[in-house]
Design a protein around this motif. Structure first.
Motif, mmCIF file in Angstrom:
data_model
loop_
_atom_site.group_PDB
_atom_site.id
_atom_site.type_symbol
_atom_site.label_atom_id
_atom_site.label_comp_id
_atom_site.label_asym_id
_atom_site.label_seq_id
_atom_site.Cartn_x
_atom_site.Cartn_y
_atom_site.Cartn_z
ATOM 1 N N TYR A 89 -5.188 6.410 5.073
ATOM 2 C CA TYR A 89 -5.608 6.433 6.475
ATOM 3 C C TYR A 89 -6.617 7.548 6.724
ATOM 4 N N GLN A 90 -6.281 8.756 6.236
ATOM 5 C CA GLN A 90 -7.186 9.886 6.447
ATOM 6 C C GLN A 90 -8.545 9.634 5.804
ATOM 7 N N SER A 91 -8.533 9.075 4.600
ATOM 8 C CA SER A 91 -9.786 8.817 3.899
ATOM 9 C C SER A 91 -10.623 7.785 4.646
ATOM 10 N N ALA A 92 -9.945 6.723 5.141
ATOM 11 C CA ALA A 92 -10.677 5.674 5.852
ATOM 12 C C ALA A 92 -11.282 6.227 7.132
ATOM 13 N N MET A 93 -10.518 7.048 7.859
ATOM 14 C CA MET A 93 -11.013 7.577 9.120
ATOM 15 C C MET A 93 -12.136 8.587 8.893
ATOM 16 N N PHE A 94 -12.049 9.332 7.790
ATOM 17 C CA PHE A 94 -13.054 10.361 7.516
ATOM 18 C C PHE A 94 -14.324 9.745 6.950
ATOM 19 N N GLY A 95 -14.205 8.563 6.337
ATOM 20 C CA GLY A 95 -15.341 7.969 5.650
ATOM 21 C C GLY A 95 -15.484 8.533 4.251
ATOM 22 N N ASP A 96 -14.352 8.861 3.638
ATOM 23 C CA ASP A 96 -14.314 9.422 2.293
ATOM 24 C C ASP A 96 -14.415 8.260 1.293
ATOM 25 N N ILE A 97 -15.676 7.839 1.043
ATOM 26 C CA ILE A 97 -15.932 6.574 0.341
ATOM 27 C C ILE A 97 -15.120 6.396 -0.935
ATOM 28 N N TYR A 98 -15.236 7.385 -1.844
ATOM 29 C CA TYR A 98 -14.618 7.208 -3.163
ATOM 30 C C TYR A 98 -13.104 7.120 -3.044
ATOM 31 N N ALA A 99 -12.543 7.910 -2.143
ATOM 32 C CA ALA A 99 -11.092 7.881 -1.966
ATOM 33 C C ALA A 99 -10.641 6.537 -1.398
ATOM 34 N N VAL A 100 -11.376 5.996 -0.404
ATOM 35 C CA VAL A 100 -10.983 4.714 0.177
ATOM 36 C C VAL A 100 -11.079 3.605 -0.860
ATOM 37 N N GLU A 101 -12.172 3.616 -1.630
ATOM 38 C CA GLU A 101 -12.328 2.594 -2.671
ATOM 39 C C GLU A 101 -11.117 2.608 -3.599
ATOM 40 N N ALA A 102 -10.791 3.802 -4.082
ATOM 41 C CA ALA A 102 -9.692 3.909 -5.046
ATOM 42 C C ALA A 102 -8.369 3.507 -4.408
ATOM 43 N N CYS A 103 -8.108 4.020 -3.195
ATOM 44 C CA CYS A 103 -6.843 3.701 -2.517
ATOM 45 C C CYS A 103 -6.710 2.202 -2.297
ATOM 46 N N THR A 104 -7.802 1.577 -1.812
ATOM 47 C CA THR A 104 -7.725 0.150 -1.540
ATOM 48 C C THR A 104 -7.449 -0.626 -2.821
ATOM 49 N N MET A 105 -8.137 -0.232 -3.891
ATOM 50 C CA MET A 105 -7.904 -0.935 -5.152
ATOM 51 C C MET A 105 -6.462 -0.758 -5.612
ATOM 52 N N VAL A 106 -5.927 0.446 -5.457
ATOM 53 C CA VAL A 106 -4.530 0.674 -5.852
ATOM 54 C C VAL A 106 -3.603 -0.199 -5.007
ATOM 55 N N ALA A 107 -3.862 -0.231 -3.691
ATOM 56 C CA ALA A 107 -3.023 -1.034 -2.796
ATOM 57 C C ALA A 107 -3.090 -2.506 -3.176
ATOM 58 N N VAL A 108 -4.310 -2.993 -3.438
ATOM 59 C CA VAL A 108 -4.466 -4.393 -3.814
ATOM 60 C C VAL A 108 -3.772 -4.655 -5.148
ATOM 61 N N PHE A 109 -3.895 -3.690 -6.074
ATOM 62 C CA PHE A 109 -3.245 -3.848 -7.377
ATOM 63 C C PHE A 109 -1.740 -4.004 -7.207
ATOM 64 N N VAL A 110 -1.152 -3.154 -6.375
ATOM 65 C CA VAL A 110 0.297 -3.243 -6.137
ATOM 66 C C VAL A 110 0.646 -4.611 -5.556
ATOM 67 N N ALA A 111 -0.170 -5.065 -4.587
ATOM 68 C CA ALA A 111 0.110 -6.348 -3.939
ATOM 69 C C ALA A 111 0.003 -7.498 -4.934
ATOM 70 N N VAL A 112 -1.056 -7.502 -5.727
ATOM 71 C CA VAL A 112 -1.267 -8.596 -6.677
ATOM 72 C C VAL A 112 -0.198 -8.569 -7.764
ATOM 73 N N LEU A 113 0.131 -7.357 -8.203
ATOM 74 C CA LEU A 113 1.156 -7.222 -9.239
ATOM 75 C C LEU A 113 2.500 -7.746 -8.732
ATOM 76 N N SER A 114 2.823 -7.427 -7.471
ATOM 77 C CA SER A 114 4.105 -7.885 -6.930
ATOM 78 C C SER A 114 4.125 -9.406 -6.839
ATOM 79 N N GLN A 115 2.961 -9.995 -6.527
ATOM 80 C CA GLN A 115 2.869 -11.455 -6.482
ATOM 81 C C GLN A 115 3.122 -12.039 -7.874
ATOM 82 N N PHE A 116 2.547 -11.391 -8.866
ATOM 83 C CA PHE A 116 2.709 -11.814 -10.259
ATOM 84 C C PHE A 116 4.179 -11.746 -10.670
ATOM 85 N N ILE A 117 4.802 -10.607 -10.381
ATOM 86 C CA ILE A 117 6.211 -10.426 -10.747
ATOM 87 C C ILE A 117 7.066 -11.476 -10.059
#
Lengths: 318, 310
Positions: free
Chosen positions: B267-295
């Protein structure tokens, strides 16, 4: 099944929809929980409609020396505040009731847009099949792989009212920041919700399209568009009504939630999430101003959930 | 079985690649915007152009994407603009804190919903069943930020027994994690309970349960041994899929209580516009979501032998 053909073939009589609506409301009486939910929803809908007529204080009027007061407070100007005042001395009751208008309006608008897009994509994917289905399902899967709030954060921080895209849109349309925020929220909710709706509709259509009346329509030479919009969608409405009710609740939560996170409608308009957020930094002093919007959003969502439950219960019965 | 897993894995990778491309286009498609975000608002155009030149941003877009992806897969997420530290390290710390929170939420939620779901599922339509159903609808209707408000009012300001924020300024403290867990459990257990109830009610009407009861087996044993095991299959997939929604709730709860976890960082990264942090966080979040779907997909076939043949 024969009924459906007659229904779609003959022009609907003017009173039939009204009568049907009346019938379904009467049906709701059989589920006490559904009735209670219906009343809660009705309460907020009525409030949202008649709020300009109510004898309320101005929801935006600031009173400097009467901030964060409790219930039944009379401020120095002899103005009476039923639920007290917020951190800028604004009347909480008035903001709460005006807020219902914002929350209901934007959540209904967002749900309708998301539903329209989702139903259209779902019916195309289900009926056309093949590449259409592959592409639509893939886009849906991509969007559904985002946790919803992450998707909203990405969209609204990059394309919100204060972004370049938002400013450009504001310049092009010549409207205020509140409208731009609302439109962007609708777009975000659409991206998050439409794939879910499309998935449900696709499943229903896959089942429906094997029915005889679809084959009959195809033999009659109806266009695919006609079959999709007139034959398929209306017959998939049953489960969709329950889902729409629940979905509207989620969207209402989302609208308030985005307000809470500072991504919602811009100040000073009162939306329930923002009211909580504004009072939050005041600790125990802000408690009164925080609790009322929390109760409001909860009661609205509870109403929608119970209503959906009631409708489902009745539709399962027959 | 293996073919299904392979197919799912392939589509999972395809989805992750698509999303990484979309995110890269959104955040780094406009390179001048990147320079502005990294160097700040009050830099001159010359400084920004120089920075772009030095950091290899003048390559074609696709080259940049492949380069970024190559580093990203190796765990090099760049440097956070807001915190001036490697994003990978910051995400690691945040994920650890969120892991603690999620572990307790998941464990308690599953325990409560199993007990309540079985209790109401074995006696469908009874008064107990009705009470539990209404309770679960009631709690699911209160969004996290509203229930957090109500709990803070009760436990922090009225009873005065718990702290209202969880910043962990003096190390990990048990009483700071109670309210976030309570909020998330309250919102989530209703849904799981209803899943469990529906599944249990369905199993209880099945032939083999009836046979077991008629055979004269003790009722408790029929419920625990015969019914519950089979009733767990359907809720399992749903519970794993719910991880996706749980993550949304975690963001809200962490923001509310200033709990230094993954959600607050995102949240803080998205609000601040901390590009690299948001990219990484979003990818991690998506990874968790996709992985849970797989499991959930693969787990379902493992648990339910019947669908292996279809």
């Amino acid at each position: 099944m024969t009924e459906t053909i007659i229904e779609t073939a003959s022009p609907p009589r003017p009173d039939s929809t009204l009568k049907k609506l009346g019938k379904s409301i009467l049906l709701l009486k059989e589920s006490r929980i559904g009735m209670f939910g219906g009343f809660l929803v009705l309460f907020w809908v009525v409030i949202a409609i008649i709020v300009p007529l109510l004898p309320l204080q101005d929801p935006l009027a600031i009173t400097r020396n009467a901030v964060l007061k409790g219930l039944f407070y009379t401020d120095p100007r002899q103005v009476f505040h039923y639920l007290g005042t917020d951190n800028l001395g604004r009347d909480i009751l008035s903001r709460l009731l005006w807020g219902s208008r914002l929350v209901l309006f934007w959540s209904c608008a967002a749900t309708i847009v998301a539903y329209a897009v989702g139903m259209l994509l779902g019916v195309i994917a289900g009926y056309k099949g093949g590449w259409w289905d592959e592409i639509i399902s893939f886009i849906g899967n991509v969007l559904l792989s985002f946790p919803l709030l992450v998707l909203y954060l990405v969209i609204l921080t990059n394309f919100g009212a204060n972004s370049q895209a938002g400013l450009w849109l504001k310049h092009m349309l010549g409207v205020g920041p509140a409208v731009i925020s609302g439109v962007m929220i609708i777009v975000a909710v659409m991206f998050g919700t439409a794939p879910q709706v499309a998935r449900i509709v696709r499943g229903l259509v896959l089942d429906l399209k094997t029915r005889d009346y679809i084959a009959a329509a195809e033999v009659r030479g109806e266009s695919p568009l006609y079959i999709m919009l007139v034959e398929l969608l209306p017959n998939a409405r049953g489960p969709l009504i329950v889902d729409a009710c629940l979905r509207l609740g989620y969207v209402a939560i989302t609208i308030a939630l985005l307000g809470f996170l500072g991504l919602g409608l811009p100040p000073p308009d009162p939306d329930w999430g923002k009211m909580i957020n504004e009072a939050r930094s005041w600790g125990s002093m802000g408690m009164n101003a925080m609790l009322w919007p929390a109760f409001a959003i909860s009661s609205l969502v509870l109403g929608l959930n119970l209503l959906a439950d009631g409708i489902r219960e009745i539709s399962l019965r027959d | 079985m293996l073919r299904l897993a392979g197919k799912r894995l392939a589509s999972m990778i395809l989805i992750m690649l698509t999303i990484s491309f979309i995110l890269f286009s959104i955040f780094e498609g406009d390179k001048l915007n990147v320079a502005t975000k990294v160097l700040g608002q009050y830099t001159t155009m010359d400084q920004r152009l120089l920075w772009l030149e030095q950091n290899g941003y003048n390559e074609p877009f696709l080259t940049r994407y492949v380069h970024w992806l190559y580093h990203f897969i190796q765990g090099d997420f760049g440097t956070s603009i807001q915190f001036q530290a490697p994003v990978a390290q910051l995400i690691g710390e945040a994920l650890y804190n969120t892991g603690i929170l999620a572990f307790w939420v998941f464990t308690i939620t599953i325990a409560i919903s199993m007990v309540l779901g079985v209790l109401s599922g074995i006696a469908e339509g009874s008064k107990r069943d009705r009470t539990i159903t209404v309770l679960s609808v009631l709690t699911t209707s209160v969004p996290e930020f509203a229930s957090a408000t109500i709990f803070v009012a009760i436990f922090v300001f009225w009873l005065n027994i718990l702290p209202g924020t969880s910043p962990f300024t003096s190390g990990f403290r048990w009483n700071e994690i109670v309210l976030p867990v309570l909020v998330l459990v309250t919102y989530n257990f209703g849904y799981y309970t209803r899943m469990m109830r529906a599944s249990m009610a369905e199993v209880m009407t099945s032939q083999y349960v009836r046979t077991a009861i008629l055979k004269g087996l003790p009722y408790k044993r029929v419920v625990m041994r015969h019914a519950l095991r089979n009733a767990l299959i359907a809720p399992f997939t749903v519970m794993v899929l719910q991880l996706n929604y749980l993550l949304s709730g975690v963001i809200v709860t962490e923001v509310f209580f200033a709990y230094k976890g993954f959600g607050l960082f995102l949240y803080q990264s998205a609000m601040f516009g901390d590009i690299y942090a948001v990219e990484a966080c979003t990818m991690v979040a998506v990874f968790v979501a996709v992985l849970s779907q797989f499991i959930s997909d693969v787990g379902y076939t493992v648990l339910n032998p019947r669908i292996r043949f279809s």
